[in-house]
Design a protein around this motif. Structure first.
Motif, PDB file in Angstrom:
ATOM      1  N   GLY A   1      50.001 -89.436 -10.620  1.00  0.00           N
ATOM      2  CA  GLY A   1      49.196 -90.565 -11.090  1.00  0.00           C
ATOM      3  C   GLY A   1      49.824 -91.215 -12.310  1.00  0.00           C
ATOM      4  N   TRP A   2      50.366 -90.398 -13.206  1.00  0.00           N
ATOM      5  CA  TRP A   2      51.043 -90.937 -14.386  1.00  0.00           C
ATOM      6  C   TRP A   2      52.309 -91.688 -13.970  1.00  0.00           C
ATOM      7  N   VAL A   3      53.048 -91.156 -13.007  1.00  0.00           N
ATOM      8  CA  VAL A   3      54.245 -91.841 -12.518  1.00  0.00           C
ATOM      9  C   VAL A   3      53.869 -93.206 -11.948  1.00  0.00           C
ATOM     10  N   MET A   4      52.806 -93.266 -11.167  1.00  0.00           N
ATOM     11  CA  MET A   4      52.342 -94.545 -10.611  1.00  0.00           C
ATOM     12  C   MET A   4      51.897 -95.491 -11.717  1.00  0.00           C
ATOM     13  N   PHE A   5      51.194 -94.971 -12.708  1.00  0.00           N
ATOM     14  CA  PHE A   5      50.749 -95.812 -13.815  1.00  0.00           C
ATOM     15  C   PHE A   5      51.929 -96.445 -14.541  1.00  0.00           C
ATOM     16  N   VAL A   6      52.950 -95.636 -14.809  1.00  0.00           N
ATOM     17  CA  VAL A   6      54.139 -96.155 -15.504  1.00  0.00           C
ATOM     18  C   VAL A   6      54.834 -97.203 -14.650  1.00  0.00           C
ATOM     19  N   ALA A   7      55.029 -96.932 -13.364  1.00  0.00           N
ATOM     20  CA  ALA A   7      55.727 -97.878 -12.493  1.00  0.00           C
ATOM     21  C   ALA A   7      54.967 -99.192 -12.375  1.00  0.00           C
ATOM     22  N   VAL A   8      53.666 -99.126 -12.167  1.00  0.00           N
ATOM     23  CA  VAL A   8      52.871-100.344 -12.002  1.00  0.00           C
ATOM     24  C   VAL A   8      52.767-101.113 -13.318  1.00  0.00           C
ATOM     25  N   THR A   9      52.544-100.423 -14.425  1.00  0.00           N
ATOM     26  CA  THR A   9      52.418-101.092 -15.718  1.00  0.00           C
ATOM     27  C   THR A   9      53.723-101.743 -16.137  1.00  0.00           C
ATOM     28  N   ALA A  10      54.844-101.040 -16.000  1.00  0.00           N
ATOM     29  CA  ALA A  10      56.140-101.621 -16.359  1.00  0.00           C
ATOM     30  C   ALA A  10      56.467-102.810 -15.450  1.00  0.00           C
ATOM     31  N   TRP A  11      56.130-102.692 -14.188  1.00  0.00           N
ATOM     32  CA  TRP A  11      56.349-103.789 -13.241  1.00  0.00           C
ATOM     33  C   TRP A  11      55.554-105.015 -13.656  1.00  0.00           C
ATOM     34  N   PHE A  12      54.292-104.833 -13.952  1.00  0.00           N
ATOM     35  CA  PHE A  12      53.430-105.953 -14.346  1.00  0.00           C
ATOM     36  C   PHE A  12      53.875-106.568 -15.675  1.00  0.00           C
ATOM     37  N   LEU A  13      54.158-105.734 -16.672  1.00  0.00           N
ATOM     38  CA  LEU A  13      54.559-106.256 -17.980  1.00  0.00           C
ATOM     39  C   LEU A  13      55.911-106.962 -17.927  1.00  0.00           C
TER      40      LEU A  13
ATOM     41  N   MET B   1      61.547-108.035 -29.748  1.00  0.00           N
ATOM     42  CA  MET B   1      60.552-107.769 -28.695  1.00  0.00           C
ATOM     43  C   MET B   1      61.226-107.223 -27.434  1.00  0.00           C
ATOM     44  N   ASP B   2      62.372-107.804 -27.084  1.00  0.00           N
ATOM     45  CA  ASP B   2      63.113-107.350 -25.916  1.00  0.00           C
ATOM     46  C   ASP B   2      63.570-105.905 -26.101  1.00  0.00           C
ATOM     47  N   PHE B   3      64.088-105.602 -27.300  1.00  0.00           N
ATOM     48  CA  PHE B   3      64.528-104.241 -27.608  1.00  0.00           C
ATOM     49  C   PHE B   3      63.358-103.258 -27.550  1.00  0.00           C
ATOM     50  N   LEU B   4      62.229-103.619 -28.142  1.00  0.00           N
ATOM     51  CA  LEU B   4      61.059-102.738 -28.141  1.00  0.00           C
ATOM     52  C   LEU B   4      60.505-102.537 -26.731  1.00  0.00           C
ATOM     53  N   PHE B   5      60.445-103.617 -25.970  1.00  0.00           N
ATOM     54  CA  PHE B   5      59.926-103.518 -24.601  1.00  0.00           C
ATOM     55  C   PHE B   5      60.796-102.594 -23.762  1.00  0.00           C
ATOM     56  N   HIS B   6      62.112-102.812 -23.799  1.00  0.00           N
ATOM     57  CA  HIS B   6      62.992-101.984 -22.981  1.00  0.00           C
ATOM     58  C   HIS B   6      63.078-100.556 -23.510  1.00  0.00           C
ATOM     59  N   GLY B   7      62.972-100.377 -24.816  1.00  0.00           N
ATOM     60  CA  GLY B   7      62.943 -99.024 -25.374  1.00  0.00           C
ATOM     61  C   GLY B   7      61.706 -98.261 -24.940  1.00  0.00           C
ATOM     62  N   ALA B   8      60.554 -98.907 -25.022  1.00  0.00           N
ATOM     63  CA  ALA B   8      59.303 -98.264 -24.590  1.00  0.00           C
ATOM     64  C   ALA B   8      59.321 -97.998 -23.088  1.00  0.00           C
ATOM     65  N   THR B   9      59.845 -98.952 -22.323  1.00  0.00           N
ATOM     66  CA  THR B   9      59.938 -98.767 -20.879  1.00  0.00           C
ATOM     67  C   THR B   9      60.841 -97.583 -20.541  1.00  0.00           C
ATOM     68  N   PHE B  10      61.950 -97.454 -21.267  1.00  0.00           N
ATOM     69  CA  PHE B  10      62.845 -96.311 -21.047  1.00  0.00           C
ATOM     70  C   PHE B  10      62.124 -94.985 -21.315  1.00  0.00           C
ATOM     71  N   VAL B  11      61.407 -94.917 -22.432  1.00  0.00           N
ATOM     72  CA  VAL B  11      60.713 -93.675 -22.788  1.00  0.00           C
ATOM     73  C   VAL B  11      59.683 -93.306 -21.722  1.00  0.00           C
ATOM     74  N   PHE B  12      58.885 -94.298 -21.293  1.00  0.00           N
ATOM     75  CA  PHE B  12      57.856 -94.018 -20.287  1.00  0.00           C
ATOM     76  C   PHE B  12      58.469 -93.681 -18.929  1.00  0.00           C
ATOM     77  N   TYR B  13      59.516 -94.403 -18.537  1.00  0.00           N
ATOM     78  CA  TYR B  13      60.166 -94.090 -17.264  1.00  0.00           C
ATOM     79  C   TYR B  13      60.856 -92.725 -17.310  1.00  0.00           C
ATOM     80  N   PHE B  14      61.423 -92.353 -18.447  1.00  0.00           N
ATOM     81  CA  PHE B  14      62.041 -91.035 -18.545  1.00  0.00           C
ATOM     82  C   PHE B  14      60.983 -89.936 -18.429  1.00  0.00           C
ATOM     83  N   GLY B  15      59.835 -90.129 -19.083  1.00  0.00           N
ATOM     84  CA  GLY B  15      58.737 -89.166 -18.940  1.00  0.00           C
ATOM     85  C   GLY B  15      58.240 -89.094 -17.511  1.00  0.00           C
ATOM     86  N   ALA B  16      58.140 -90.257 -16.849  1.00  0.00           N
ATOM     87  CA  ALA B  16      57.711 -90.278 -15.452  1.00  0.00           C
ATOM     88  C   ALA B  16      58.740 -89.583 -14.560  1.00  0.00           C
TER      89      ALA B  16
END
Length: 127
Positions: free
Chosen positions: A38-50, A73-88
């Motif tokens: 469920g967390w993996v799906m949340f990360v994928a859907v949220t990153a996709w939408f954002l 903003m671009d750096f922060l967005f991609h950094g946060a996306t990396f962290v969440f995708y790595f956790g997923a």
């Protein structure tokens, strides 16, 4: 004037493509551990939408109207996306690694947590 560069647009489009693929692969497997996947799906859907929202901000020219440091903003967005995708990735890989552990229903009945087909899809989603 602020313009979306070719490299930024290719990054956003690759996020869309790979986010959609992860979303489809995780959604197509049998879910042995709903909380983890469920967390993996949340990360994928949220990153996709954002990433769609972020791309639309540039495509429709709102970036010129919003006084923000877009490089930051671009750096922060991609950094946060990396962290969440790595956790997923770690959670999906942990779920995939349970393939060989049997699930015991009673003293004589065992079943694999992931069938071979689901195991292969889960590997692809992990990658």
């Amino acid at each position: 004037e602020l313009k979306l560069s070719l490299s930024s647009s290719s990054v956003f489009l690759s996020l869309q493509l790979f986010g959609t693929i992860v979303w489809i692969l995780v959604a197509s497997t049998r879910v042995p551990l709903p909380l983890l996947q469920g967390w993996v799906m949340f990360v994928a859907v949220t990153a996709w939408f954002l990433s769609i929202v972020f791309l639309c901000v540039f495509l429709f020219g709102y970036a010129n109207r919003i006084a923000v440091n877009w490089n930051q903003m671009d750096f922060l967005f991609h950094g946060a996306t990396f962290v969440f995708y790595f956790g997923a990735f770690l959670l999906q890989a942990a779920t995939t690694s349970l393939h060989y552990f049997p699930r015991k229903f009673n003293s004589t009945t065992y079943e694999k947590i992931l069938e071979d087909h689901d195991y292969n899809i889960s590997i692809a989603a992990s990658v």
